[in-house]
Design a protein around this motif. Structure first.
Motif, mmCIF file in Angstrom:
data_model
loop_
_atom_site.group_PDB
_atom_site.id
_atom_site.type_symbol
_atom_site.label_atom_id
_atom_site.label_comp_id
_atom_site.label_asym_id
_atom_site.label_seq_id
_atom_site.Cartn_x
_atom_site.Cartn_y
_atom_site.Cartn_z
ATOM 1 N N ALA A 62 0.827 -1.208 0.000
ATOM 2 C CA ALA A 62 0.000 0.000 0.000
ATOM 3 C C ALA A 62 0.861 1.259 0.000
ATOM 4 O O ALA A 62 0.489 2.277 0.583
ATOM 5 N N ASP A 63 2.003 1.192 -0.663
ATOM 6 C CA ASP A 63 2.919 2.336 -0.735
ATOM 7 C C ASP A 63 2.202 3.553 -1.332
ATOM 8 O O ASP A 63 1.744 3.496 -2.480
ATOM 9 N N PRO A 64 2.100 4.664 -0.597
ATOM 10 C CA PRO A 64 1.401 5.850 -1.131
ATOM 11 C C PRO A 64 2.001 6.374 -2.428
ATOM 12 O O PRO A 64 1.271 6.863 -3.299
ATOM 13 N N MET A 65 3.321 6.295 -2.568
ATOM 14 C CA MET A 65 3.950 6.791 -3.794
ATOM 15 C C MET A 65 3.574 5.921 -4.992
ATOM 16 O O MET A 65 3.400 6.424 -6.111
ATOM 17 N N LEU A 66 3.444 4.621 -4.769
ATOM 18 C CA LEU A 66 2.993 3.736 -5.840
ATOM 19 C C LEU A 66 1.570 4.084 -6.240
ATOM 20 O O LEU A 66 1.257 4.177 -7.440
ATOM 21 N N MET A 67 0.707 4.287 -5.245
ATOM 22 C CA MET A 67 -0.685 4.639 -5.541
ATOM 23 C C MET A 67 -0.756 5.962 -6.309
ATOM 24 O O MET A 67 -1.544 6.111 -7.256
ATOM 25 N N LEU A 68 0.079 6.913 -5.920
ATOM 26 C CA LEU A 68 0.111 8.193 -6.620
ATOM 27 C C LEU A 68 0.575 8.008 -8.061
ATOM 28 O O LEU A 68 0.006 8.605 -8.990
ATOM 29 N N VAL A 86 -6.174 -2.101 -19.561
ATOM 30 C CA VAL A 86 -5.919 -3.461 -19.077
ATOM 31 C C VAL A 86 -4.464 -3.601 -18.648
ATOM 32 O O VAL A 86 -4.151 -4.209 -17.616
ATOM 33 N N GLY A 87 -3.552 -3.011 -19.435
ATOM 34 C CA GLY A 87 -2.135 -3.047 -19.077
ATOM 35 C C GLY A 87 -1.860 -2.348 -17.767
ATOM 36 O O GLY A 87 -1.091 -2.846 -16.928
ATOM 37 N N LEU A 88 -2.492 -1.194 -17.562
ATOM 38 C CA LEU A 88 -2.302 -0.463 -16.303
ATOM 39 C C LEU A 88 -2.856 -1.264 -15.124
ATOM 40 O O LEU A 88 -2.241 -1.320 -14.054
ATOM 41 N N ALA A 89 -4.003 -1.900 -15.319
ATOM 42 C CA ALA A 89 -4.570 -2.738 -14.261
ATOM 43 C C ALA A 89 -3.637 -3.898 -13.931
ATOM 44 O O ALA A 89 -3.451 -4.263 -12.766
ATOM 45 N N GLY A 90 -3.024 -4.467 -14.977
ATOM 46 C CA GLY A 90 -2.068 -5.542 -14.754
ATOM 47 C C GLY A 90 -0.863 -5.083 -13.958
ATOM 48 O O GLY A 90 -0.379 -5.800 -13.062
ATOM 49 N N LEU A 91 -0.374 -3.891 -14.257
ATOM 50 C CA LEU A 91 0.750 -3.343 -13.483
ATOM 51 C C LEU A 91 0.363 -3.154 -12.025
ATOM 52 O O LEU A 91 1.155 -3.431 -11.105
ATOM 53 N N ALA A 92 -0.849 -2.673 -11.790
ATOM 54 C CA ALA A 92 -1.312 -2.484 -10.416
ATOM 55 C C ALA A 92 -1.313 -3.810 -9.664
ATOM 56 O O ALA A 92 -0.876 -3.884 -8.503
ATOM 57 N N ILE A 93 -1.766 -4.869 -10.327
ATOM 58 C CA ILE A 93 -1.775 -6.183 -9.690
ATOM 59 C C ILE A 93 -0.355 -6.639 -9.363
ATOM 60 O O ILE A 93 -0.082 -7.151 -8.267
ATOM 61 N N LEU A 94 0.565 -6.445 -10.299
ATOM 62 C CA LEU A 94 1.945 -6.892 -10.083
ATOM 63 C C LEU A 94 2.585 -6.225 -8.876
ATOM 64 O O LEU A 94 3.333 -6.862 -8.122
ATOM 65 N N PHE A 95 2.303 -4.926 -8.685
ATOM 66 C CA PHE A 95 3.020 -4.178 -7.655
ATOM 67 C C PHE A 95 2.251 -4.012 -6.345
ATOM 68 O O PHE A 95 2.850 -3.676 -5.326
ATOM 69 N N ILE A 96 0.940 -4.229 -6.356
ATOM 70 C CA ILE A 96 0.153 -4.071 -5.130
ATOM 71 C C ILE A 96 -0.127 -5.412 -4.459
ATOM 72 O O ILE A 96 -0.099 -5.523 -3.232
ATOM 73 N N SER A 97 -0.379 -6.430 -5.244
ATOM 74 C CA SER A 97 -0.774 -7.731 -4.704
ATOM 75 C C SER A 97 0.407 -8.431 -4.021
ATOM 76 O O SER A 97 1.561 -7.993 -4.144
#
Length: 235
Positions: A24-30, A49-60
């Motif tokens: 839940a890194d705030p800088m990542l979310m930003l 879809v690509g952006l959603a995939g990146l979010a999964i890779l770095f948040i999950s």
């Protein structure tokens, strides 16, 4: 955000607890929010879809798993560069440089970050970690964007060259007689793998998994190019 000597994705997890390790890194979310704002006028579905995939890779918890297993890190990189980058590529403006320029740049960046010293540095510094991620993703997106605008033979050549260089690196990792990555000298043991076994799995992911994606893409480009070429030939 992790400390100066802890991997960005956090300490290496054990199997019993890794599914609870979300980032839940705030800088990542930003950063993801800024990327979404940049894409706000993008009508194509694939960049989202690509952006959603990146979010999964770095948040999950997949992010945490890469701190434990080199094979998970390689899978992370292959998914990012071979699967998500082509989805994001349509949103990229036209770049200077031809197929072989971006093929070479991406290959050099890919090999550089998988050299043991550079990899170890990325796991000990958040700044270097993000330099690794941005350059891998950026060069991959540029490569795929160039594939989209090049003629069939040039695009096929670039994709096959990328398949070969990735396969060669994967083979070197698979057949290396000793483990090469100090950050994973003990982190794999709780997962039932020796560091060498983990490295061999990583090599196979890169060699077979990554290579298959680029081969399939080259075949698809070739099929479309032949179809378009035949449609222009008088009966």
């Amino acid at each position: 955000m992790s400390g100066p000597s802890t991997p960005y994705c956090g300490p290496a997890p054990i199997p019993e607890g890794w599914l609870a390790q979300w980032n839940a890194d705030p800088m990542l979310m930003l950063g993801l929010l800024i990327a979404a704002i940049v894409l706000r006028n993008e009508r194509a579905v694939t960049p989202w879809v690509g952006l959603a995939g990146l979010a999964i890779l770095f948040i999950s918890p997949l992010c945490a798993l890469t701190s434990a297993l080199f094979s998970a890190r390689v899978a992370h990189h292959v998914v990012m560069t071979a699967l998500l980058a082509p989805l994001i590529a349509p949103a990229l403006p036209r770049l200077p440089g031809g197929m072989w320029v971006w093929t070479a740049i991406h290959a050099l960046i890919f090999w550089f970050w998988h050299a043991p010293p550079a990899y170890a540095a990325a796991l000990s510094s958040d700044l270097i970690f993000w330099a690794m991620q941005f350059t891998l993703l950026g060069s991959a997106v540029a490569l795929w964007a160039t594939v989209r605008r090049m003629s069939g033979p040039a695009a096929i050549g670039g994709l096959l060259a990328t398949m070969v260089q990735m396969g060669l690196l994967g083979a070197l990792l698979t057949f290396a007689g000793t483990p090469l990555y100090a950050p994973h000298a003990v982190t794999t043991l709780s997962w039932g793998l020796t560091p060498l076994e983990d490295q061999q799995i990583a090599g196979l992911i890169m060699w077979i998994g990554g290579g298959a994606v680029y081969l399939a893409a080259a075949m698809a480009v070739g099929w479309r190019w032949l179809g378009a070429h035949e449609s222009r030939v008088p009966a």
